[in-house]
Design a protein around this motif. Structure first.
Motif, PDB file in Angstrom:
ATOM      1  N   PRO A  81      12.707  -1.630 -19.804  1.00 55.62           N
ATOM      2  CA  PRO A  81      13.924  -1.230 -18.760  1.00 55.62           C
ATOM      3  C   PRO A  81      12.646  -0.117 -17.718  1.00 55.62           C
ATOM      4  O   PRO A  81      13.152   0.206 -16.675  1.00 55.62           O
ATOM      5  CB  PRO A  81      14.857  -0.285 -19.275  1.00 55.62           C
ATOM      6  N   TYR A  99      19.009   0.860 -28.535  1.00 55.65           N
ATOM      7  CA  TYR A  99      17.754   0.193 -28.512  1.00 55.65           C
ATOM      8  C   TYR A  99      17.788   1.329 -27.284  1.00 55.65           C
ATOM      9  O   TYR A  99      17.686   2.446 -27.038  1.00 55.65           O
ATOM     10  CB  TYR A  99      17.975  -0.801 -28.049  1.00 55.65           C
ATOM     11  N   CYS A 100      17.788   0.338 -26.256  1.00 56.53           N
ATOM     12  CA  CYS A 100      16.857   1.051 -24.467  1.00 56.53           C
ATOM     13  C   CYS A 100      18.145   2.559 -24.528  1.00 56.53           C
ATOM     14  O   CYS A 100      17.318   3.584 -24.105  1.00 56.53           O
ATOM     15  CB  CYS A 100      17.064   0.131 -23.496  1.00 56.53           C
ATOM     16  N   CYS A 117      20.858 -10.725 -23.142  1.00 56.23           N
ATOM     17  CA  CYS A 117      20.391  -9.700 -24.067  1.00 56.23           C
ATOM     18  C   CYS A 117      21.153  -8.661 -22.441  1.00 56.23           C
ATOM     19  O   CYS A 117      21.870  -7.684 -23.306  1.00 56.23           O
ATOM     20  CB  CYS A 117      18.985  -8.897 -23.829  1.00 56.23           C
ATOM     21  N   GLN A 143      20.273  -4.470 -16.000  1.00 53.15           N
ATOM     22  CA  GLN A 143      19.536  -5.467 -16.165  1.00 53.15           C
ATOM     23  C   GLN A 143      20.347  -6.719 -15.485  1.00 53.15           C
ATOM     24  O   GLN A 143      19.669  -8.365 -15.205  1.00 53.15           O
ATOM     25  CB  GLN A 143      19.339  -5.637 -18.211  1.00 53.15           C
ATOM     26  N   CYS A 149      13.189  -1.323 -26.783  1.00 52.53           N
ATOM     27  CA  CYS A 149      13.774  -2.142 -27.013  1.00 52.53           C
ATOM     28  C   CYS A 149      13.112  -2.749 -27.797  1.00 52.53           C
ATOM     29  O   CYS A 149      11.477  -3.330 -27.570  1.00 52.53           O
ATOM     30  CB  CYS A 149      13.120  -2.699 -25.004  1.00 52.53           C
ATOM     31  N   PRO A 150      13.556  -3.423 -28.701  1.00 49.08           N
ATOM     32  CA  PRO A 150      13.156  -4.661 -30.419  1.00 49.08           C
ATOM     33  C   PRO A 150      12.210  -5.789 -28.844  1.00 49.08           C
ATOM     34  O   PRO A 150      10.909  -5.926 -30.170  1.00 49.08           O
ATOM     35  CB  PRO A 150      14.374  -5.059 -31.306  1.00 49.08           C
ATOM     36  N   THR A 172      11.676  -5.393 -23.045  1.00 54.12           N
ATOM     37  CA  THR A 172      11.767  -5.404 -22.143  1.00 54.12           C
ATOM     38  C   THR A 172      11.102  -5.118 -20.958  1.00 54.12           C
ATOM     39  O   THR A 172      11.565  -4.960 -19.335  1.00 54.12           O
ATOM     40  CB  THR A 172      13.224  -6.090 -22.009  1.00 54.12           C
ATOM     41  N   ASN A 192      10.885 -10.703 -21.810  1.00 57.72           N
ATOM     42  CA  ASN A 192      12.415 -11.309 -22.521  1.00 57.72           C
ATOM     43  C   ASN A 192      12.985 -13.046 -22.209  1.00 57.72           C
ATOM     44  O   ASN A 192      13.295 -12.966 -21.164  1.00 57.72           O
ATOM     45  CB  ASN A 192      12.800 -10.017 -22.373  1.00 57.72           C
ATOM     46  N   THR A 245      23.399  -1.662 -26.288  1.00 54.58           N
ATOM     47  CA  THR A 245      22.448  -0.907 -25.665  1.00 54.58           C
ATOM     48  C   THR A 245      22.262   0.597 -26.775  1.00 54.58           C
ATOM     49  O   THR A 245      21.380   0.868 -26.736  1.00 54.58           O
ATOM     50  CB  THR A 245      22.384  -1.124 -24.396  1.00 54.58           C
ATOM     51  N   VAL A 265      18.900  -9.664 -29.265  1.00 56.49           N
ATOM     52  CA  VAL A 265      17.231  -9.025 -29.043  1.00 56.49           C
ATOM     53  C   VAL A 265      16.524  -9.007 -30.573  1.00 56.49           C
ATOM     54  O   VAL A 265      14.976  -8.794 -30.094  1.00 56.49           O
ATOM     55  CB  VAL A 265      17.901  -7.397 -28.431  1.00 56.49           C
ATOM     56  N   ILE A 268      21.684   0.668 -19.043  1.00 53.64           N
ATOM     57  CA  ILE A 268      19.780  -0.162 -18.701  1.00 53.64           C
ATOM     58  C   ILE A 268      21.242  -1.930 -18.458  1.00 53.64           C
ATOM     59  O   ILE A 268      20.606  -2.159 -18.166  1.00 53.64           O
ATOM     60  CB  ILE A 268      19.822  -0.091 -19.568  1.00 53.64           C
ATOM     61  N   GLY A 269      22.096  -2.397 -19.301  1.00 49.08           N
ATOM     62  CA  GLY A 269      22.537  -3.654 -19.596  1.00 49.08           C
ATOM     63  C   GLY A 269      23.251  -3.978 -18.383  1.00 49.08           C
ATOM     64  O   GLY A 269      22.613  -5.040 -17.976  1.00 49.08           O
TER      65      GLY A 269
HETATM   66  S1  SF4 Z   1      19.389  -4.405 -22.408  1.00 47.27           S
HETATM   67 FE1  SF4 Z   1      18.738  -5.334 -24.715  1.00 47.27          FE
HETATM   68  S2  SF4 Z   1      16.743  -6.202 -23.828  1.00 47.27           S
HETATM   69 FE2  SF4 Z   1      17.656  -5.447 -21.929  1.00 47.27          FE
HETATM   70  S3  SF4 Z   1      15.934  -3.380 -22.572  1.00 47.27           S
HETATM   71 FE3  SF4 Z   1      18.501  -2.808 -23.369  1.00 47.27          FE
HETATM   72  S4  SF4 Z   1      17.426  -2.977 -25.866  1.00 47.27           S
HETATM   73 FE4  SF4 Z   1      16.290  -4.487 -24.282  1.00 47.27          FE
END
Ligand code: SF4
Ligand SMILES: Cc1cc2nc3c(=O)[nH]c(=O)nc-3n(C[C@H](O)[C@H](O)[C@H](O)COP(=O)(O)OP(=O)(O)OC[C@H]3O[C@@H](n4cnc5c(N)ncnc54)[C@H](O)[C@@H]3O)c2cc1C
Length: 410
Positions: free
Chosen positions: A43, A81-82, A72, A101, A37-38, A41, A66, A78, A390, A97-98
């Motif tokens: 997770p 990223y995560c 985000c 969150q 995650c840039p 955050t 964050n 996603t 993000v 994960i999105g």
């Molecule tokens: S949804 Fe976005 S902010 Fe949340 S962990 Fe994944 S990359 Fe990071």
């Protein structure tokens, strides 16, 4: 108002699906999702809290890392990223994960939690030019640390592309207003309808404030030379802005040709189909295997019957007829449409901001600072390579460190 455009395409999780999804997490030691995650955050930590029914703790983890966690959750690509790091992919599919969150930040909103608090005031004053995600997240972090922050925005509302680019069916104004109000409540002093370089000069800002942060993004859609001054042509970002400002209440053309294949292209294609265009065709330079659009956005476009033709470059245009040739194969293509929309990238507009931009369209400073001046640059226009929401949060977090260092050393 167009209710179809305003309705979220993804309904999010119920409590049951939230718990089921969190229970799939392998609770990895040194979790790769958190490293990917840039914005940091984390997770792994908030999913663990969800598993133990500690939604409050989960919300705290997200917010402390964050400031734009609720946004985000809805717009992060996603899979890049995560979720790319999620080891569960090796068994069946990555954890969503999105949506976890999103559930947690919705809980935070419903229960009116106030996690970020205003810090003890110091006497340092910071001006931020631009109110997109980079400017907003930096404002939140500075206010938390006791700085006085003034934000200048040329549009009538705060938000940058969150407000005028990302369509409402992916990011509603309610969620955006909630995120922004939390930052205003921390003590943000904001000035809309104010263009720096026109209404106020950079010199005035630099003189009055201890630090000036430029967060003006890439606010103009690019126009390929052959399409200049063609009355059938509009950029995707201008069109998307018009749609969002009018809550989807715009008349759309029946047959639309979109040139380009990134996220912005998929956004305009899906928006047009939702708003009633009969035929929307995207002609894309990349071939399918190298597509730039995120998986989710490509799927949305396909679900809405957008036609995608890959691997073609435009060679000439006459009024509303465009000729293309294939990049590798000996094929030609001619398309005629009621409207031609260009989604071939965005660029900066830094008139009168005293900025030198390099050939990569960025300001080449690893510490986000311009030479030894009191000017810093964050977000899309900065050295930061992640041109995403993000990524903007990341640039704000990194710049905060250097701004504090600069002020501490003064
Ligand atoms: S949804 Fe976005 S902010 Fe949340 S962990 Fe994944 S990359 Fe990071
Ligand atoms: C249609 C679209 C869809 C996108 N979808 C996604 C997505 O799903 N997920 C994702 O992560 N990213 C997405 N992005 C990318 C993301 O929106 C950007 O990376 C992000 O908004 C960049 O933030 P920023 O703060 O640098 O600038 P911006 O969001 O561009 O904000 C800059 C602000 O500065 C203001 N400004 C400019 N010049 C001046 C001046 N002289 N004086 C005062 N104010 C000024 C502008 O009006 C604007 O409000 C999308 C972008 C677009 C265009």
């Amino acid at each position: 108002m167009n209710s179809k455009y305003l309705k979220s395409l993804d309904e999010g999780f119920s409590y049951q699906t939230l718990k089921l999804e969190a229970s799939r997490c392998l609770l990895c030691h040194d979790a790769p999702c958190s490293k990917e995650c840039p914005a940091g955050t984390d997770p792994a930590k908030f999913i663990r809290s969800v598993r133990f029914d500690n939604l409050k703790g989960a919300a705290e983890t997200i917010r402390e890392n964050n400031p734009l966690g609720a946004i985000c959750a809805r717009v992060c690509p996603t899979e890049k990223y995560c979720q790319k790091g999620c080891l569960r992919s090796g068994i069946d599919k990555p954890i969503d994960i999105g949506n976890i969150q999103r559930y947690v930040t919705d809980f935070e909103q419903k229960t009116n939690m106030k996690i970020l608090k205003k810090g003890v005031e110091n006497n340092k004053r910071i001006a931020i030019v631009g109110s997109g995600p980079s400017g907003l997240s930096l404002a939140a972090l500075l206010l938390r640390d006791g700085y006085k922050v003034d934000m200048y925005e040329k549009e009538s509302k705060l938000g940058g592309y969150l407000r005028c680019g990302i369509p409402a069916y992916r990011l509603s104004n309610e969620v955006l207003d909630y995120e922004i109000q939390r930052i205003i409540d921390l003590g943000l002093n904001y000035h809309t309808n104010t263009t720096i370089g026109k209404d106020i000069t950079m010199y005035e800002l630099k003189t009055y404030f201890d630090v000036v942060v430029i967060a003006v993004g890439y606010s103009k859609g690019k126009i390929l030379e052959m399409f200049k001054d063609n009355p059938y042509v509009e950029t995707a970002v201008d069109y998307l802005k018009r749609i969002k400002e009018n809550d989807g209440n715009v008349l759309v053309d029946d047959n639309v040709l979109v040139i380009g294949g990134g996220d912005v292209s998929m956004d305009i294609c899906t928006s047009l189909k939702i708003l009633g265009s009969t035929n929307v065709t995207a002609v894309v330079y990349e071939e399918l295997f190298e597509f730039k659009a995120s998986k989710k956005e490509l799927e949305d476009a396909r679900k809405h019957d957008v036609t995608i033709i890959d691997g073609y470059v435009p060679t000439s245009v006459h009024n509303n007829t465009v000729n293309f040739k294939h990049r590798r194969l000996p094929y030609d293509l001619t398309m005629t449409a009621d409207k031609i929309i260009l989604a071939v990238g965005q660029t900066y507009d830094v008139e009168n901001l005293d900025l030198k931009i390099d050939k990569n369209e960025a300001i080449t400073k690893t510490n986000y600072q311009i030479d030894d001046s009191n000017v810093f640059v964050i977000g899309d226009i900065s050295i930061n390579k992640e041109k995403t929401v993000v990524g903007s949060v990341k640039s704000a977090k990194e710049a905060l460190y250097y701004i504090k260092q600069y002020l501490g050393g003064k």
